[in-house]
Design a protein around this motif. Structure first.
Motif, short mmCIF file in Angstrom:
data_model
loop_
_atom_site.label_atom_id
_atom_site.label_comp_id
_atom_site.label_asym_id
_atom_site.label_seq_id
_atom_site.Cartn_x
_atom_site.Cartn_y
_atom_site.Cartn_z
N ILE A 183 0.77 -1.14 -0.25
CA ILE A 183 -0.07 -0.07 -0.04
C ILE A 183 0.88 1.10 -0.09
O ILE A 183 1.87 1.37 0.93
CB ILE A 183 -1.01 -0.03 1.06
CG1 ILE A 183 -1.78 1.17 1.23
CG2 ILE A 183 -0.46 -0.07 2.68
CD1 ILE A 183 -2.99 1.22 2.05
N PHE A 202 -7.87 5.44 9.03
CA PHE A 202 -6.59 5.03 9.54
C PHE A 202 -6.40 5.44 10.95
O PHE A 202 -6.12 4.74 11.96
CB PHE A 202 -5.58 5.23 8.85
CG PHE A 202 -5.19 4.50 7.39
CD1 PHE A 202 -6.09 3.19 7.35
CD2 PHE A 202 -4.55 5.14 6.38
CE1 PHE A 202 -5.75 2.66 5.92
CE2 PHE A 202 -4.41 4.37 5.00
CZ PHE A 202 -5.15 3.35 5.12
N GLU A 238 -2.07 -7.37 12.81
CA GLU A 238 -1.65 -6.15 11.70
C GLU A 238 -0.34 -6.24 11.60
O GLU A 238 0.64 -5.96 12.44
CB GLU A 238 -2.17 -4.87 12.21
CG GLU A 238 -1.91 -3.76 11.26
CD GLU A 238 -2.71 -2.64 11.28
OE1 GLU A 238 -3.69 -2.63 11.69
OE2 GLU A 238 -2.24 -1.27 10.88
N ARG A 264 3.19 -4.94 9.19
CA ARG A 264 3.38 -3.91 8.29
C ARG A 264 4.85 -3.59 8.33
O ARG A 264 5.66 -3.57 9.20
CB ARG A 264 2.79 -2.41 8.68
CG ARG A 264 1.36 -2.38 8.85
CD ARG A 264 0.66 -2.45 7.37
NE ARG A 264 -0.77 -2.39 7.33
CZ ARG A 264 -1.72 -3.20 7.58
NH1 ARG A 264 -1.20 -4.46 7.55
NH2 ARG A 264 -2.86 -2.94 7.56
N ILE A 304 7.78 -1.78 6.44
CA ILE A 304 7.75 -0.30 5.79
C ILE A 304 8.90 -0.52 4.81
O ILE A 304 9.94 -0.53 5.29
CB ILE A 304 7.94 0.85 6.99
CG1 ILE A 304 7.13 0.60 7.99
CG2 ILE A 304 7.87 2.14 6.14
CD1 ILE A 304 5.60 0.64 7.60
N PHE A 316 2.21 4.92 14.04
CA PHE A 316 1.42 4.05 14.52
C PHE A 316 1.17 4.62 16.19
O PHE A 316 2.31 4.51 16.81
CB PHE A 316 1.57 2.48 14.68
CG PHE A 316 1.35 1.89 13.28
CD1 PHE A 316 -0.25 1.34 13.31
CD2 PHE A 316 2.12 1.65 12.17
CE1 PHE A 316 -0.45 0.74 12.00
CE2 PHE A 316 1.92 1.00 11.17
CZ PHE A 316 0.17 0.55 10.81
N ILE A 355 4.02 7.06 2.89
CA ILE A 355 4.75 6.03 3.41
C ILE A 355 4.24 4.79 2.56
O ILE A 355 3.37 4.61 1.78
CB ILE A 355 4.16 5.65 5.00
CG1 ILE A 355 4.82 4.26 5.63
CG2 ILE A 355 2.58 5.40 5.04
CD1 ILE A 355 4.67 4.15 6.97
N ALA A 411 4.16 0.45 2.66
CA ALA A 411 4.26 -0.85 3.27
C ALA A 411 3.62 -2.09 2.82
O ALA A 411 2.76 -1.86 2.02
CB ALA A 411 3.28 -0.39 4.76
N ARG A 421 1.81 -5.28 3.41
CA ARG A 421 1.02 -5.81 4.41
C ARG A 421 0.88 -7.23 4.21
O ARG A 421 0.60 -7.53 3.16
CB ARG A 421 -0.56 -5.08 4.03
CG ARG A 421 -0.47 -3.75 3.94
CD ARG A 421 -2.06 -3.09 3.83
NE ARG A 421 -2.54 -3.65 2.52
CZ ARG A 421 -3.90 -3.23 2.10
NH1 ARG A 421 -4.65 -2.53 3.16
NH2 ARG A 421 -4.48 -3.63 0.96
C1 KMT Z 1 -3.56 0.50 8.44
O1 KMT Z 1 -3.73 -0.59 8.75
O2 KMT Z 1 -3.63 1.58 9.27
C2 KMT Z 1 -2.73 0.79 7.16
O3 KMT Z 1 -2.65 0.08 6.45
C3 KMT Z 1 -2.09 2.23 7.22
C4 KMT Z 1 -1.11 2.15 6.13
S1 KMT Z 1 0.27 0.92 6.58
C5 KMT Z 1 1.47 2.17 7.30
#
Ligand code: KMT
Ligand code: NI
Length: 195
Positions: free
Chosen positions: A83, A100, A110, A112, A114, A121, A159, A161, A163
């Motif tokens: 993303i 978000f 979750e 991520r 980067i 976050f 950003i 990332a 996922r």
């Molecule tokens: C999330 O879950 O908040 C996102 O995917 C945001 C972008 S990923 C850094």
């Protein structure tokens, strides 16, 4: 590990993309505290390995990075996509950034990684204070299922990332309050009540 700090209370700052540190004195959050809240972290080499940003969904078996493949195998990740969060790259950027930043949980971890840029976050500590985590290129971080969190870009507004997910991805956010949600109850049992 990324830098993390306790942030100002909601309502005490105007700009969600600013650092919003406590003042006059910054209050850092230690790696130990983050681990106790269930956060996992790996430092990755995001310089050597490039990922096909356009190919979504992208199969993590295509990863050339042996460290990423080892994490994938160890944790059972079977899906990956990328993303890009940037005003001109993400359709509906303004609404998505707003969504978000709504405090929420998921019924899955979750994950991520980067691969470019940076952002924040925010997660809740055991006393319901916000901890702001500044993640950037090369950071791979996981938030456990049921952990209240939110995301925002920082002032760079960019950003990118990867996922990852176990099985078919479901990114549904369950906005707070979710005290009766099984994932929340499980998180509270494992990380809040047990401290
Ligand atoms: C999330 O879950 O908040 C996102 O995917 C945001 C972008 S990923 C850094
Ligand atoms: Ni989320």
């Amino acid at each position: 590990w990324p830098e993390a700090w306790y942030m100002l209370k909601d309502g005490d700052y105007d700009d969600q993309k600013a650092e919003n540190r406590m003042s006059p004195e910054n209050k850092p959050c230690s790696v130990g505290e983050l681990k106790k809240l269930g956060i996992a972290y790996w430092k990755m080499d995001a310089e050597t390995y490039n990922y096909p940003v356009k190919a979504i969904p992208w199969d993590p078996k295509d990863a050339a990075d042996p460290k990423l493949m080892a994490i994938r195998d160890d944790r059972g990740y079977s899906y990956a996509d990328i993303i890009s969060v940037k005003p001109d790259l993400l359709p509906g950027y303004d609404e998505k950034i707003k969504a978000f930043f709504e405090e929420h949980i998921h019924d899955a971890e979750e994950i991520r990684y980067i691969i470019d840029g940076s952002g924040y976050f925010d997660i809740r500590d055991t006393h319901n204070n916000w901890i702001r985590i500044h993640i950037k290129k090369g950071d791979l971080m996981t938030l456990p299922e049921g952990c209240y969190h939110r995301f925002t870009c920082d002032t760079t507004d960019f950003i990118q990332a990867m996922r990852l997910f176990i099985g078919a991805p479901v990114w549904t956010p369950f906005n707070r309050p979710q005290e009766q949600h099984p994932s929340r109850m499980e998180y509270v049992t494992n990380y809040i009540d047990n401290v």
